[in-house]
Scaffold this motif. Structure first.
Motif, short mmCIF file in Angstrom:
data_model
loop_
_atom_site.label_atom_id
_atom_site.label_comp_id
_atom_site.label_asym_id
_atom_site.label_seq_id
_atom_site.Cartn_x
_atom_site.Cartn_y
_atom_site.Cartn_z
N GLY A 201 -10.22 3.94 -6.92
CA GLY A 201 -9.25 3.49 -5.93
C GLY A 201 -9.36 2.01 -5.63
N THR A 202 -8.77 1.64 -4.51
CA THR A 202 -8.74 0.25 -4.07
C THR A 202 -9.69 0.09 -2.88
OG1 THR A 202 -7.03 0.54 -2.40
CG2 THR A 202 -6.28 0.22 -4.67
N PRO A 203 -9.93 -1.15 -2.45
CA PRO A 203 -10.76 -1.31 -1.25
C PRO A 203 -10.20 -0.57 -0.03
CG PRO A 203 -10.62 -3.39 -2.39
CD PRO A 203 -9.67 -2.44 -3.09
N ALA A 204 -8.90 -0.38 0.01
CA ALA A 204 -8.27 0.34 1.12
C ALA A 204 -8.13 1.83 0.82
CB ALA A 204 -6.89 -0.26 1.42
N ARG B 255 0.83 -1.22 0.00
CA ARG B 255 0.00 0.00 0.00
C ARG B 255 0.85 1.26 0.00
NH1 ARG B 255 -3.17 -3.25 4.15
NH2 ARG B 255 -4.85 -4.16 2.91
N GLU B 256 1.97 1.22 0.70
CA GLU B 256 2.90 2.36 0.68
C GLU B 256 3.41 2.60 -0.74
OE1 GLU B 256 4.01 4.52 3.01
OE2 GLU B 256 2.93 3.66 4.71
N ARG B 257 3.77 1.52 -1.41
CA ARG B 257 4.26 1.65 -2.79
C ARG B 257 3.16 2.17 -3.71
NH1 ARG B 257 7.64 -3.50 -4.69
NH2 ARG B 257 8.08 -2.07 -6.40
N ALA B 258 1.97 1.64 -3.56
CA ALA B 258 0.86 2.06 -4.42
C ALA B 258 0.45 3.51 -4.12
CB ALA B 258 -0.33 1.13 -4.24
N SER B 259 0.61 3.93 -2.88
CA SER B 259 0.22 5.31 -2.53
C SER B 259 1.12 6.34 -3.20
CB SER B 259 0.20 5.50 -1.01
OG SER B 259 1.50 5.52 -0.49
N VAL B 260 2.32 5.95 -3.58
CA VAL B 260 3.21 6.83 -4.35
C VAL B 260 2.54 7.18 -5.68
CG1 VAL B 260 5.41 6.93 -5.60
CG2 VAL B 260 5.33 6.00 -3.26
N LYS C 23 -7.77 4.31 3.75
CA LYS C 23 -7.14 3.67 4.91
C LYS C 23 -5.64 3.59 4.63
CE LYS C 23 -8.07 -0.29 7.88
NZ LYS C 23 -9.22 -0.38 8.75
N PHE C 24 -4.87 3.49 5.66
CA PHE C 24 -3.43 3.31 5.55
C PHE C 24 -2.79 4.49 4.80
CE2 PHE C 24 -5.42 -0.97 5.38
CZ PHE C 24 -5.08 -1.40 6.65
N ALA C 25 -1.79 4.19 4.00
CA ALA C 25 -1.04 5.24 3.29
C ALA C 25 -1.94 6.01 2.30
CB ALA C 25 0.14 4.62 2.55
N TYR C 26 -2.95 5.35 1.75
CA TYR C 26 -3.84 6.03 0.80
C TYR C 26 -4.54 7.21 1.48
CZ TYR C 26 -3.42 1.56 -1.70
OH TYR C 26 -2.96 0.45 -2.32
N ASN C 27 -4.98 7.02 2.72
CA ASN C 27 -5.68 8.09 3.42
C ASN C 27 -4.76 9.26 3.69
OD1 ASN C 27 -8.13 9.08 4.59
ND2 ASN C 27 -7.21 8.76 6.60
N SER C 28 -3.50 8.99 4.00
CA SER C 28 -2.53 10.07 4.22
C SER C 28 -2.38 10.92 2.96
CB SER C 28 -1.17 9.51 4.63
OG SER C 28 -1.27 8.83 5.85
N VAL C 29 -2.28 10.25 1.82
CA VAL C 29 -2.16 10.97 0.54
C VAL C 29 -3.43 11.77 0.29
CG1 VAL C 29 -2.04 10.65 -1.97
CG2 VAL C 29 -0.52 9.33 -0.47
N TYR C 30 -4.58 11.15 0.52
CA TYR C 30 -5.86 11.83 0.28
C TYR C 30 -5.96 13.09 1.15
CZ TYR C 30 -10.83 12.80 0.20
OH TYR C 30 -12.04 13.43 0.08
#
Length: 184
Positions: free
Chosen positions: A78-81, A57-62, A84-91
């Protein structure tokens, strides 16, 4: 404006996203496709290189960060996550200075089960016959996935049920609900 579609796997984010982008004249991005293009390999192979799903998820959030950094009107599936996780930080980082809306699409678990698709490690579709026992097992897994991600879906700016909504009407439903949100 960026519209970020989130929801469980096989709920229809990609299909809906393409139709919505076409209706609005926006560019469409499927995060899974963009991740594969960025890393030049299929999703499962990228995941297999990672020690944990969080590392993946960290890699994909890049890639998500790069999509949100473009100054173009777009729809991102997006993805199911997705929130959540790194995706939410980016968002959250991009939400501060962009017209960025997250939309949680949801449907009945049975409808999601009917849309379920399977892929091999190279992202090629495979046919998986569904016996009644398999359907029951996958339905339990879908419910468990939803429970796991539910709190992240609740973070979305909009909650939109697509149950009983014809596919061609979903983009108009999203535009209508987004318009109401923008007027608040």
């Amino acid at each position: 404006m960026i519209i970020y579609l989130v929801g469980m796997g096989c709920v229809g984010k990609t299909t809906t996203g393409r139709l919505l982008a076409e209706k609005l004249g926006f560019t469409f991005f499927d995060l899974d496709e963009e991740v594969q293009e960025f890393y030049q390999k299929p999703i499962e192979r990228i995941q297999n290189e990672c020690l944990t799903m969080n590392e993946f998820r960290e890699r994909a959030s890049v890639v998500l960060d790069q999509l949100f950094s473009r100054n173009i009107d777009c729809v991102v599936a997006g993805t199911p996550a997705g929130l959540k996780f790194a995706y939410n930080s980016v968002y959250k980082r991009h939400k501060k200075d962009k017209e960025l809306y997250s939309i949680h699409l949801y449907d009945s678990f049975e409808n999601v089960l009917d849309r379920l698709r399977f892929y091999d490690v190279d992202s090629n579709p495979i046919d998986e016959p569904m016996s009644p026992a398999k359907r029951k097992r996958y339905l339990r897994a879908i419910k468990a996935d939803y429970s796991y991600f539910k709190s992240s879906y609740e973070r979305a700016d909009l909650q939109i049920s697509i149950e009983h909504v014809p596919l061609h009407d979903i983009p108009e439903l999203i535009v209508s609900e987004l318009g109401k949100l923008q007027q608040q």
